[in-house]
Design a protein around this motif. Structure first.
Motif, mmCIF file in Angstrom:
data_model
loop_
_atom_site.group_PDB
_atom_site.id
_atom_site.type_symbol
_atom_site.label_atom_id
_atom_site.label_comp_id
_atom_site.label_asym_id
_atom_site.label_seq_id
_atom_site.Cartn_x
_atom_site.Cartn_y
_atom_site.Cartn_z
ATOM 1 N N ARG A 48 0.817 -1.218 0.000
ATOM 2 C CA ARG A 48 0.000 0.000 0.000
ATOM 3 C C ARG A 48 0.851 1.269 0.000
ATOM 4 N NH1 ARG A 48 -4.254 -0.177 4.633
ATOM 5 N NH2 ARG A 48 -4.561 -2.215 3.667
ATOM 6 N N MET A 49 1.795 1.352 0.932
ATOM 7 C CA MET A 49 2.610 2.567 1.026
ATOM 8 C C MET A 49 3.584 2.684 -0.143
ATOM 9 S SD MET A 49 1.310 4.229 3.431
ATOM 10 C CE MET A 49 2.449 5.612 3.343
ATOM 11 N N ASP A 50 4.096 1.548 -0.621
ATOM 12 C CA ASP A 50 4.974 1.581 -1.799
ATOM 13 C C ASP A 50 4.188 2.089 -3.011
ATOM 14 O OD1 ASP A 50 7.146 0.701 -0.382
ATOM 15 O OD2 ASP A 50 7.051 -1.370 -1.095
ATOM 16 N N SER A 51 2.930 1.665 -3.127
ATOM 17 C CA SER A 51 2.077 2.115 -4.232
ATOM 18 C C SER A 51 1.845 3.621 -4.157
ATOM 19 C CB SER A 51 0.726 1.390 -4.195
ATOM 20 O OG SER A 51 0.882 0.015 -4.462
ATOM 21 N N LEU A 52 1.521 4.100 -2.959
ATOM 22 C CA LEU A 52 1.280 5.530 -2.779
ATOM 23 C C LEU A 52 2.527 6.342 -3.113
ATOM 24 C CD1 LEU A 52 -0.413 7.943 -1.883
ATOM 25 C CD2 LEU A 52 0.264 7.452 0.483
ATOM 26 N N ASN A 53 3.667 5.906 -2.616
ATOM 27 C CA ASN A 53 4.920 6.634 -2.874
ATOM 28 C C ASN A 53 5.249 6.663 -4.371
ATOM 29 O OD1 ASN A 53 5.523 7.434 -0.232
ATOM 30 N ND2 ASN A 53 6.400 5.432 0.251
ATOM 31 N N GLU A 71 -0.366 8.534 5.311
ATOM 32 C CA GLU A 71 -1.131 7.460 5.970
ATOM 33 C C GLU A 71 -2.629 7.689 5.803
ATOM 34 O OE1 GLU A 71 0.459 7.629 9.911
ATOM 35 O OE2 GLU A 71 2.158 6.312 9.443
ATOM 36 N N GLU A 72 -3.037 8.971 5.828
ATOM 37 C CA GLU A 72 -4.450 9.312 5.628
ATOM 38 C C GLU A 72 -4.883 8.988 4.199
ATOM 39 O OE1 GLU A 72 -4.678 13.421 6.717
ATOM 40 O OE2 GLU A 72 -4.670 13.003 8.877
ATOM 41 N N PHE A 73 -4.012 9.275 3.224
ATOM 42 C CA PHE A 73 -4.308 8.954 1.827
ATOM 43 C C PHE A 73 -4.471 7.438 1.652
ATOM 44 C CE2 PHE A 73 -1.722 12.916 0.465
ATOM 45 C CZ PHE A 73 -2.858 13.714 0.565
ATOM 46 N N LEU A 142 6.305 -7.743 7.748
ATOM 47 C CA LEU A 142 7.435 -7.758 6.815
ATOM 48 C C LEU A 142 8.137 -6.401 6.775
ATOM 49 C CD1 LEU A 142 5.744 -9.648 3.827
ATOM 50 C CD2 LEU A 142 7.115 -10.630 5.675
ATOM 51 N N GLU A 143 9.427 -6.439 6.518
ATOM 52 C CA GLU A 143 10.201 -5.198 6.438
ATOM 53 C C GLU A 143 10.305 -4.668 5.012
ATOM 54 O OE1 GLU A 143 14.000 -5.684 8.276
ATOM 55 O OE2 GLU A 143 13.161 -6.368 10.187
ATOM 56 N N ARG A 144 10.220 -5.572 4.042
ATOM 57 C CA ARG A 144 10.432 -5.173 2.647
ATOM 58 C C ARG A 144 9.332 -5.760 1.761
ATOM 59 N NH1 ARG A 144 14.715 -6.828 5.155
ATOM 60 N NH2 ARG A 144 14.498 -8.948 4.357
ATOM 61 N N GLY A 145 8.938 -5.000 0.749
ATOM 62 C CA GLY A 145 7.905 -5.453 -0.183
ATOM 63 C C GLY A 145 8.500 -6.063 -1.440
ATOM 64 N N LYS A 146 7.636 -6.671 -2.245
ATOM 65 C CA LYS A 146 8.064 -7.203 -3.539
ATOM 66 C C LYS A 146 8.643 -6.060 -4.366
ATOM 67 C CE LYS A 146 4.103 -10.371 -3.374
ATOM 68 N NZ LYS A 146 2.805 -10.722 -3.975
ATOM 69 N N PRO A 147 9.710 -6.248 -5.108
ATOM 70 C CA PRO A 147 10.311 -7.504 -5.554
ATOM 71 C C PRO A 147 11.302 -8.159 -4.588
ATOM 72 C CG PRO A 147 11.434 -5.678 -6.597
ATOM 73 C CD PRO A 147 10.303 -5.085 -5.789
#
Length: 225
Positions: A48-53, A71-73, A142-147
């Motif tokens: 979610r946050m990676d997508s927003l960024n 976080e609100e977004f 988790l600490e890190r997202g895909k990939p």
């Protein structure tokens, strides 16, 4: 020897990805950001946050908002997504998946969900298939997202299996990269060029036949061995 299957959720078991992308597109428009279809597609399979960024980066707004505002977004987007999830039923399971899961159960394979979505348990419940899975990775831990391979490594650990004992399923390039970085056998669902890193690729879920996938998996393991 094959002992387990690991599945991404959105775009693999059900097309909830379309709800995610629609919600992200709405938010982007509210922020004055116009996403191309390719940019929107790049949001598949990531957190979610990676997508927003990434959206903010596309709109050259990455330094415009505070952490609290971001976080609100993200919460706003998730609220819109969950409204759509409430409409889901077993009819939303993608073609071929019910048969694949049944064949896996008959074969005695363990199964785990490795999705970046924190809503995975709710979606599985709405689809009526939550009981099919032995484990669900909690992306909040988790600490890190895909990939990055962390989510697939965690799924493998939850099933108590080795990387050469599992087959993992993805529809996104970031997900396939994560599977291969975890040194697992990757099944890609979708465009051959986008998913070219996968070991076995089908155009759609209705082409997923366990016996055919296992045959390629065994040949692949022999080559490695």
């Amino acid at each position: 020897m094959l002992k387990g299957l690991i599945f991404d959720l959105d775009g693999v078991l059900t097309d909830s990805a379309k709800f995610h992308l629609a919600a992200w597109n709405n938010l982007a428009q509210e922020l004055g950001i116009k996403l191309t279809s390719a940019q929107l597609d790049s949001l598949r399979g990531i957190s979610r946050m990676d997508s927003l960024n990434l959206i903010l980066k596309y709109g050259k707004q990455e330094n415009k908002y505070t952490k609290t505002q971001k976080e609100e977004f993200a919460a706003e987007k998730n609220e819109k997504f969950l409204e759509q999830v409430e409409t889901m039923t077993p009819a939303d399971i993608l073609p071929g998946i019910t048969e694949l899961l049944a064949d896996a159960k008959k074969a005695g394979l363990k199964m785990c969900i490795a999705s970046a979505s924190k809503n995975a348990p709710k979606i599985l419940s709405k689809l009526g298939i939550a009981s099919q899975f032995d484990q669900i990775v909690n992306p909040a831990l988790l600490e890190r997202g895909k990939p990055d391979p962390e989510i697939y490594q965690r799924a493998q650990q939850l099933l108590q299996l080795h990387n050469d004992e599992v087959i993992s399923f993805e529809d996104a390039a970031a997900g396939v990269a994560a599977i291969k970085a975890a040194h697992q056998f990757a099944v890609g669902i979708g465009d051959k060029q986008i998913l070219k890193g996968a070991d076995y690729i089908v155009k759609s879920t209705k082409e997923l036949k366990l016996d055919k996938i296992v045959a390629v998996f065994k040949r692949n393991n022999k080559k490695v061995g």
